[in-house]
Design a protein around this motif. Structure first.
Motif, PDB file in Angstrom:
ATOM      1  N   LYS A  42       0.833  -1.200   0.000  1.00 53.26           N
ATOM      2  CA  LYS A  42       0.000   0.000   0.000  1.00 53.26           C
ATOM      3  C   LYS A  42       0.880   1.268   0.000  1.00 53.26           C
ATOM      4  CE  LYS A  42      -4.539   0.624   1.774  1.00 53.26           C
ATOM      5  NZ  LYS A  42      -5.503   0.551   2.837  1.00 53.26           N
ATOM      6  N   LYS A  43       1.896   1.239   0.849  1.00 54.01           N
ATOM      7  CA  LYS A  43       2.817   2.374   0.942  1.00 54.01           C
ATOM      8  C   LYS A  43       3.544   2.625  -0.379  1.00 54.01           C
ATOM      9  CE  LYS A  43       6.953   3.816   3.432  1.00 54.01           C
ATOM     10  NZ  LYS A  43       7.963   3.380   4.396  1.00 54.01           N
ATOM     11  N   ASN A  44       3.870   1.541  -1.085  1.00 57.42           N
ATOM     12  CA  ASN A  44       4.601   1.655  -2.331  1.00 57.42           C
ATOM     13  C   ASN A  44       3.690   1.818  -3.556  1.00 57.42           C
ATOM     14  OD1 ASN A  44       7.087   1.406  -1.021  1.00 57.42           O
ATOM     15  ND2 ASN A  44       6.980  -0.826  -1.080  1.00 57.42           N
ATOM     16  N   GLY A  45       2.400   1.967  -3.312  1.00 56.48           N
ATOM     17  CA  GLY A  45       1.434   2.183  -4.398  1.00 56.48           C
ATOM     18  C   GLY A  45       1.178   0.969  -5.257  1.00 56.48           C
ATOM     19  N   LEU A  46       1.407  -0.231  -4.730  1.00 55.38           N
ATOM     20  CA  LEU A  46       1.180  -1.441  -5.502  1.00 55.38           C
ATOM     21  C   LEU A  46      -0.245  -1.964  -5.377  1.00 55.38           C
ATOM     22  CD1 LEU A  46       4.546  -3.255  -4.699  1.00 55.38           C
ATOM     23  CD2 LEU A  46       3.945  -1.999  -6.777  1.00 55.38           C
ATOM     24  N   LEU A  47      -1.033  -1.366  -4.493  1.00 54.65           N
ATOM     25  CA  LEU A  47      -2.433  -1.792  -4.325  1.00 54.65           C
ATOM     26  C   LEU A  47      -3.376  -0.710  -4.755  1.00 54.65           C
ATOM     27  CD1 LEU A  47      -2.200  -3.574  -0.872  1.00 54.65           C
ATOM     28  CD2 LEU A  47      -2.353  -4.629  -3.097  1.00 54.65           C
TER      29      LEU A  47
END
Length: 99
Positions: free
Chosen positions: A94-99
């Motif tokens: 989530k933090k890395n924008g993968l979700l």
């Protein structure tokens, strides 16, 4: 003999969990993992552990067959660790924008 065969099955499953936990730890992502699968496996181990404790024949001989429940509990702990890593990796995704 049944307890020995059951233990072989549990140990066989159990040998794969440490490798799976290390993979989850290193991967730092939930990609390729299933939350439903982990929860279902945990539920299965709870059922297996409970079945031993409510079986009067097993409980009468627990001094001789303690190792069966031991391996159920050990596997449960390993899957629990993998579930905790799944939660950590989900937050990282989530933090890395993968979700």
């Amino acid at each position: 003999m049944a307890e020995i065969l059951e233990t072989i099955m549990i140990v066989s499953f159990g040998l794969s969990w440490p490798m799976n936990v290390m993979k989850s730890y290193k991967a730092r992502t939930t990609k390729g993992k299933s939350l439903a699968f982990l929860c279902l496996i945990l539920f299965g181990y709870i059922a297996g552990i409970t079945s031993k404790f409510i079986n009067p024949v097993y409980m009468e001989n627990i001094g001789e067959n303690w190792y069966v429940v031991f391996f159920y509990i050990l596997n449960f702990i390993m899957v629990g660790i993998d579930l905790i890593l799944y939660i950590r990796n989900y937050k990282l995704d989530k933090k890395n924008g993968l979700l």
